[in-house]
Write a protein that holds these residues in place. Structure first.
Motif, PDB file in Angstrom:
ATOM      1  N   MET A 236       4.956  96.726  60.944  1.00 20.58           N
ATOM      2  CA  MET A 236       6.115  97.013  60.101  1.00 20.58           C
ATOM      3  C   MET A 236       7.353  96.284  60.621  1.00 20.58           C
ATOM      4  O   MET A 236       8.127  95.718  59.844  1.00 20.58           O
ATOM      5  CB  MET A 236       6.364  98.518  60.078  1.00 20.58           C
ATOM      6  CG  MET A 236       5.249  99.333  59.434  1.00 20.58           C
ATOM      7  SD  MET A 236       5.078  99.026  57.669  1.00 20.58           S
ATOM      8  CE  MET A 236       6.589  99.731  57.064  1.00 20.58           C
TER       9      MET A 236
ATOM     10  N   LEU B  36       7.248  96.196  52.636  1.00 20.14           N
ATOM     11  CA  LEU B  36       6.375  97.311  52.985  1.00 20.14           C
ATOM     12  C   LEU B  36       4.906  96.912  52.844  1.00 20.14           C
ATOM     13  O   LEU B  36       4.080  97.232  53.702  1.00 20.14           O
ATOM     14  CB  LEU B  36       6.698  98.517  52.099  1.00 20.14           C
ATOM     15  CG  LEU B  36       5.903  99.793  52.360  1.00 20.14           C
ATOM     16  CD1 LEU B  36       6.000 100.220  53.818  1.00 20.14           C
ATOM     17  CD2 LEU B  36       6.399 100.914  51.450  1.00 20.14           C
TER      18      LEU B  36
ATOM     19  N   GLY C 161       4.121  94.689  55.708  1.00 17.08           N
ATOM     20  CA  GLY C 161       4.063  95.434  56.955  1.00 17.08           C
ATOM     21  C   GLY C 161       2.727  96.135  57.148  1.00 17.08           C
ATOM     22  O   GLY C 161       2.153  96.112  58.241  1.00 17.08           O
TER      23      GLY C 161
END
Length: 552
Positions: free
Chosen positions: A104, A120, A123
């Motif tokens: 992340m 996101l 990540g």
């Protein structure tokens, strides 16, 4: 539309993950049967997440919280989480969790400010690649399967918002977790899901909640089926290599190495054991930090392999036989604990060294829910709770009532300062009867008078006269009792005033911004003027009072 993923969001996610792991810790430990049924997966993931949160708070305690345009941003916060998890990773599950946070962090850094649903997705995908690469022999039916499902669902999610991506990843992780029971014979025989996968679902669910997914939309996490208590034979499971059981878990941090020597280290460790995981912080050129984990019998060979690769330090060795859970499979793994609420890294470490479990506050007093989770996280049957602040005492009493309804014995000693808490902790004796021990701790706390120094920020009228900005105010029992020209004079005046009623021990806690000379000068003056009194000076790290004094 601006991203909702920022440093503050990462802080809320970390706090929510830690609290959720505290609530589920005992349950996750209880279903830990693969690769080694040592009953510590939940504990290891909790300790790793706590280490990540501690590093985040340390970073922002230096640079200011909440974030400002001139202070650390999302990328810096994510890097702090990853660093803390890497250094504090415990066990195989903790190592994997550190790679989730590293993935992340790297994706957020690459996003260059545009931390959105795409970041996101990236990540989670990077987290999966890093975690899989970290394990020498990946197996289906473990946390890696759950992480893979989450990453693929995030990639394929049609939603454009971070909340939709996180919700899709969590739902897929839950579905994958259900499947783990049928993917590994050990899980099927015990009738449980994978413990590490369960812990990951808890963390992903906390992220989805922090991003705004309604709680009523949360997927149902599969619980383990009711089964008989595990005896010693049931705990003897196949290891990842299929070889004879290994007796020890060895972990250490490693620096001064490079990718080539790390690859050789992995091969050397695989030759002496199993459950090999070697993960780094992503820094190249031989300046990075690595966390090394292996199960083996030959501890010396594992450490020597680390010496060949670089500079190992913080070596820890755990014998699996010592970690076997009690046959009753109960939620309590120890009889007694002391839980102490403190503010400041240094005093938190001091409390831990004295044997306490710690709730470290950062300005805002912890609420009852947070304290209930911390009480459960001690996994102790009988807990003494030291709030160390009148504002926290009411929350502590409510938390104690809730914990008692759940079968845990909790007693609150209403300490009003950290020095009263340390005094109570100093006389704590686990060998004493619980009731007698509580009485002794309460008497020690009550026998400690406390005071502190503050620097006036504006003109004000006090009980002892008018103060101006920059004046040092000596406070005792909540009232200003003296005004001094500087901290050194104020410390000595306040100590003399507090000693007029007698005393045998003066303890001084230096604040975060206080010079070490302040404590040294006070100790020197008191040894000259009060030779009958012992003086102890510690770095407390509190942000509000440059100096706190206690007299026993």
């Amino acid at each position: 539309m601006p991203s909702i993923i920022d440093a503050a969001l990462l802080g809320r996610w970390t706090a929510a993950s830690t609290a959720a792991l505290e609530r589920r810790c005992a349950e996750i430990d209880d279903i830990n049967v693969f690769p080694v049924a040592d009953g510590d997966t939940g504990t290891n993931m909790l300790l790793t997440m706590r280490a990540a949160g501690d590093e985040l708070r340390r970073r922002f305690r230096e640079d200011g919280w909440p974030p400002t345009p001139d202070g650390p941003g999302c990328a810096e916060a994510a890097a702090a989480l990853a660093r803390g998890a890497l250094v504090g990773a415990r066990g195989n599950s903790g190592v994997i969790l550190s790679q989730v946070l590293r993935g992340m962090a790297e994706a957020i850094a690459d996003a260059a400010g545009a931390v959105d649903a795409g970041a996101l997705r990236a990540g989670l995908e990077r987290a999966h690649r890093l975690a899989r690469a970290a394990v020498a022999r990946p197996w289906q039916g473990t946390v890696l399967s759950v992480l893979q499902a989450a990453a693929e669902a995030a990639r394929d999610c049609g939603g454009d918002s971070e909340r939709e991506v996180a919700a899709a990843a969590t739902a897929a992780a839950v579905a994958a977790l259900r499947m783990t029971t049928g993917q590994l014979p050990e899980l099927a025989a015990a009738g449980v899901v994978d413990a590490g996968g369960y812990g990951l679902v808890v963390v992903l669910d906390a992220l989805a909640t922090a991003l705004g997914r309604p709680t009523d939309e949360a997927p149902d996490v599969p619980r383990s089926r009711v089964r008989a208590a595990r005896g010693a034979e049931a705990l003897t499971t196949s290891r990842e290599s299929g070889a004879d059981a290994f007796a020890y878990e060895v972990m250490f941090l490693l620096d001064g190495t490079d990718d080539e020597r790390v690859a050789a280290l992995r091969a050397d460790l695989t030759a002496v054991g199993d459950s090999v995981a070697v993960v780094g912080d992503g820094t190249t050129g031989g300046t990075g930090l690595w966390n090394v984990h292996v199960h083996c019998n030959d501890i010396g060979a594992a450490v020597e392999a680390g010496i060949e690769a670089g500079r190992p330090h913080r070596v820890t060795v755990m014998r699996f036989e010592d970690q076997v859970p009690a046959a009753d499979g109960g939620r309590f793994t120890r009889e007694r604990a002391v839980l102490m609420v403190v503010e400041g890294d240094e005093v938190a470490e001091l409390a831990r060294e004295s044997g306490a479990d710690v709730v470290e506050r950062t300005g805002t007093p912890p609420g009852a829910d947070e304290l209930v989770a911390a009480l459960a996280g001690t996994r102790a049957r009988h807990v003494v709770l030291l709030p160390d602040d009148p504002e926290v005492t009411a929350h502590a009493e409510r938390a104690a009532s809730a914990a008692r309804r759940d079968g845990q014995e909790v007693v609150v000693i209403p300490t009003s300062s950290v020095l009263q808490g340390l005094s109570a902790l100093a006389v704590h004796d686990p060998a004493r009867r619980p009731g007698d021990d509580v009485v002794a701790m309460a008497e020690a706390a009550a026998g400690t008078r406390t005071g502190g120094l503050l620097v006036a920020e504006s003109e004000a009228l006090t009980w002892v006269g008018q103060c101006a900005p920059g004046d040092v105010l000596g406070i005792s029992d909540g009232e200003v009792v003296l005004i001094a020209p500087d901290l050194s004079v104020g410390a000595l005046w306040l100590a003399h005033r507090m000693l007029t009623a007698g005393g045998e021990l003066v303890t001084a806690l230096l604040g975060a911004d206080a010079d070490a000379d302040l404590g040294e000068r006070l100790a020197e003056d008191l040894r000259r003027t009060h030779p009958e009194v012992d003086v102890l000076v510690y770095r407390g790290g509190q942000a509000d009072y440059p100096l706190v004094l206690g007299v026993e």
